[in-house]
Design a protein around this motif. Structure first.
Motif, mmCIF file in Angstrom:
data_model
loop_
_atom_site.group_PDB
_atom_site.id
_atom_site.type_symbol
_atom_site.label_atom_id
_atom_site.label_comp_id
_atom_site.label_asym_id
_atom_site.label_seq_id
_atom_site.Cartn_x
_atom_site.Cartn_y
_atom_site.Cartn_z
ATOM 1 N N HIS A 177 -8.185 -9.566 -4.595
ATOM 2 C CA HIS A 177 -7.342 -9.384 -5.981
ATOM 3 C C HIS A 177 -6.251 -7.709 -5.043
ATOM 4 O O HIS A 177 -7.386 -6.688 -5.389
ATOM 5 C CB HIS A 177 -7.324 -9.045 -7.532
ATOM 6 N N LEU A 178 -5.537 -8.597 -4.508
ATOM 7 C CA LEU A 178 -4.826 -6.199 -4.266
ATOM 8 C C LEU A 178 -4.333 -5.902 -5.380
ATOM 9 O O LEU A 178 -4.934 -4.148 -4.649
ATOM 10 C CB LEU A 178 -3.534 -6.630 -3.383
ATOM 11 N N SER A 179 -3.554 -5.845 -6.703
ATOM 12 C CA SER A 179 -3.678 -4.916 -7.313
ATOM 13 C C SER A 179 -5.255 -3.896 -7.348
ATOM 14 O O SER A 179 -4.874 -2.948 -8.101
ATOM 15 C CB SER A 179 -3.716 -5.493 -8.523
ATOM 16 N N ARG A 180 -6.333 -4.486 -7.268
ATOM 17 C CA ARG A 180 -7.248 -3.378 -7.756
ATOM 18 C C ARG A 180 -8.337 -2.877 -6.942
ATOM 19 O O ARG A 180 -9.026 -1.854 -6.469
ATOM 20 C CB ARG A 180 -8.727 -4.503 -7.889
ATOM 21 N N GLN A 181 -7.090 -2.987 -5.376
ATOM 22 C CA GLN A 181 -7.375 -1.994 -4.006
ATOM 23 C C GLN A 181 -7.096 -0.097 -4.003
ATOM 24 O O GLN A 181 -5.636 -0.405 -5.214
ATOM 25 C CB GLN A 181 -6.693 -2.725 -3.040
ATOM 26 N N ASN A 182 -7.508 -0.198 -3.441
ATOM 27 C CA ASN A 182 -6.915 1.452 -3.070
ATOM 28 C C ASN A 182 -6.121 1.999 -2.055
ATOM 29 O O ASN A 182 -6.487 1.678 -0.636
ATOM 30 C CB ASN A 182 -8.058 3.128 -3.086
ATOM 31 N N LEU A 183 -4.717 2.127 -2.884
ATOM 32 C CA LEU A 183 -3.852 1.980 -0.871
ATOM 33 C C LEU A 183 -2.978 3.352 -0.536
ATOM 34 O O LEU A 183 -1.876 3.198 0.386
ATOM 35 C CB LEU A 183 -2.575 0.521 -0.796
ATOM 36 N N ALA A 190 -6.105 0.533 5.490
ATOM 37 C CA ALA A 190 -7.229 -0.106 6.854
ATOM 38 C C ALA A 190 -8.427 -0.763 6.021
ATOM 39 O O ALA A 190 -8.641 -1.561 7.011
ATOM 40 C CB ALA A 190 -7.108 1.092 7.898
ATOM 41 N N ARG A 191 -9.023 0.526 5.826
ATOM 42 C CA ARG A 191 -10.322 -0.765 4.709
ATOM 43 C C ARG A 191 -10.001 -2.014 4.071
ATOM 44 O O ARG A 191 -10.629 -2.236 4.119
ATOM 45 C CB ARG A 191 -11.034 0.539 3.932
ATOM 46 N N VAL A 192 -9.285 -1.668 3.052
ATOM 47 C CA VAL A 192 -9.166 -2.727 2.179
ATOM 48 C C VAL A 192 -8.802 -3.867 3.275
ATOM 49 O O VAL A 192 -8.852 -5.671 3.224
ATOM 50 C CB VAL A 192 -6.947 -2.986 1.181
ATOM 51 N N ILE A 193 -7.606 -4.085 4.164
ATOM 52 C CA ILE A 193 -7.161 -4.875 5.226
ATOM 53 C C ILE A 193 -8.732 -5.390 6.048
ATOM 54 O O ILE A 193 -8.856 -6.518 6.071
ATOM 55 C CB ILE A 193 -6.527 -4.666 6.172
ATOM 56 N N ASP A 194 -9.628 -5.018 6.445
ATOM 57 C CA ASP A 194 -10.448 -5.515 6.952
ATOM 58 C C ASP A 194 -10.926 -6.096 5.816
ATOM 59 O O ASP A 194 -11.834 -7.540 6.599
ATOM 60 C CB ASP A 194 -11.467 -3.871 7.429
ATOM 61 N N SER A 195 -11.112 -5.924 4.444
ATOM 62 C CA SER A 195 -11.898 -6.432 3.693
ATOM 63 C C SER A 195 -11.401 -7.959 3.904
ATOM 64 O O SER A 195 -12.136 -8.953 3.682
ATOM 65 C CB SER A 195 -12.353 -5.848 1.797
#
Length: 251
Positions: A177-183, A190-195
């Motif tokens: 869920h992208l809405s739960r990530q810190n962007l 970059a860390r979210v993309i890695d995940s």
């Protein structure tokens, strides 16, 4: 004998006079049906059937945006074929499927190609709406999977494929869920993309041009969040998937 020769000569002249207008008419017909330049660009269309794509105040109305941008996209990009993919709960394995539409069909020498191509574009519009109708019944928002699926569907010849993606890009599938990530920063994005890549892999869209329609519309009242959200997708698509993002059809 001389009289007979003159008669034969006049008969020949009359036949030539009769033939000349026919030749002229045929020449005019050929010029009117001069063949158009072949269309060879492979194209793809992704349509979002998630709840946020509905025609409601909080939604971005994917149907309206699809109708508004599809023919323009197909014409501008000189698409020779178009394939389709849905955004659903599990886009890659979704049962929503439409066959490829040939936008530059085989034709006879006297075919009016402009009319034929316009008919093919209309067929593509009908297919895209059918894909959207099916996607709405499955709901969900697996944008990453839809990009992977369209990357597999478009042909690998005829130049770099062009992809029209009618979605707000709010990735929300059972695994991510992208809405739960810190962007909020480049490092965090970059860390979210890695995940995301670790869980789902990379979509096979290297070298393709991605034209988003509706990207980040859910953040229209929050400009800073909208900027971070759009930056995430540009960094994911261009930096990781090695595609190119072009916002000319953004609505």
């Amino acid at each position: 004998m001389q009289h007979s020769a003159r008669t034969g000569h006049r008969s020949t002249v009359r036949r030539l006079v009769a033939v000349v207008p026919l030749v002229c008419a045929l020449s005019a017909l050929v010029s009117c049906t001069e063949q158009e330049k072949a269309l060879s660009t492979p194209c793809g269309v992704v349509v979002d059937g998630s709840g946020s794509a509905a025609a409601v105040k909080e939604g971005f109305d994917s149907e309206a945006k699809l109708k508004d941008s599809l023919v323009e996209f197909l014409t501008d990009q000189q698409c020779g074929t178009v394939d389709f993919a849905p955004v659903t709960r599990s886009s890659r394995s979704s049962s929503c499927r439409q066959r490829q539409v040939d936008l530059d069909p085989p034709h006879e020498a006297n075919t009016d190609q402009k009319v034929q191509r316009a008919d093919a574009q209309q067929e593509a519009a009908v297919a895209a709406l059918a894909e959207l109708t099916c996607a709405r019944k499955q709901n969900g928002s697996d944008v990453w999977g839809a990009l992977a699926r369209i990357g597999e569907a478009v042909p690998g010849h005829g130049g770099a494929p062009k992809l029209l993606v009618v979605s707000d890009f709010d990735q929300a599938d059972p695994e991510f869920h992208l809405s739960r990530q810190n962007l909020t920063t480049e490092g965090r994005r970059a860390r979210v993309i890695d995940s995301l890549v670790k869980k789902r892999g990379l979509p096979g869209i290297r070298g393709m041009d991605v034209f988003p329609v509706g990207l980040g519309m859910q953040y229209s009242a929050k400009p800073s969040e909208a900027d971070d959200f759009e930056s995430f997708w540009v960094e994911a698509l261009e930096g990781r998937a090695k595609a190119h993002v072009d916002s000319r059809y953004k609505r």
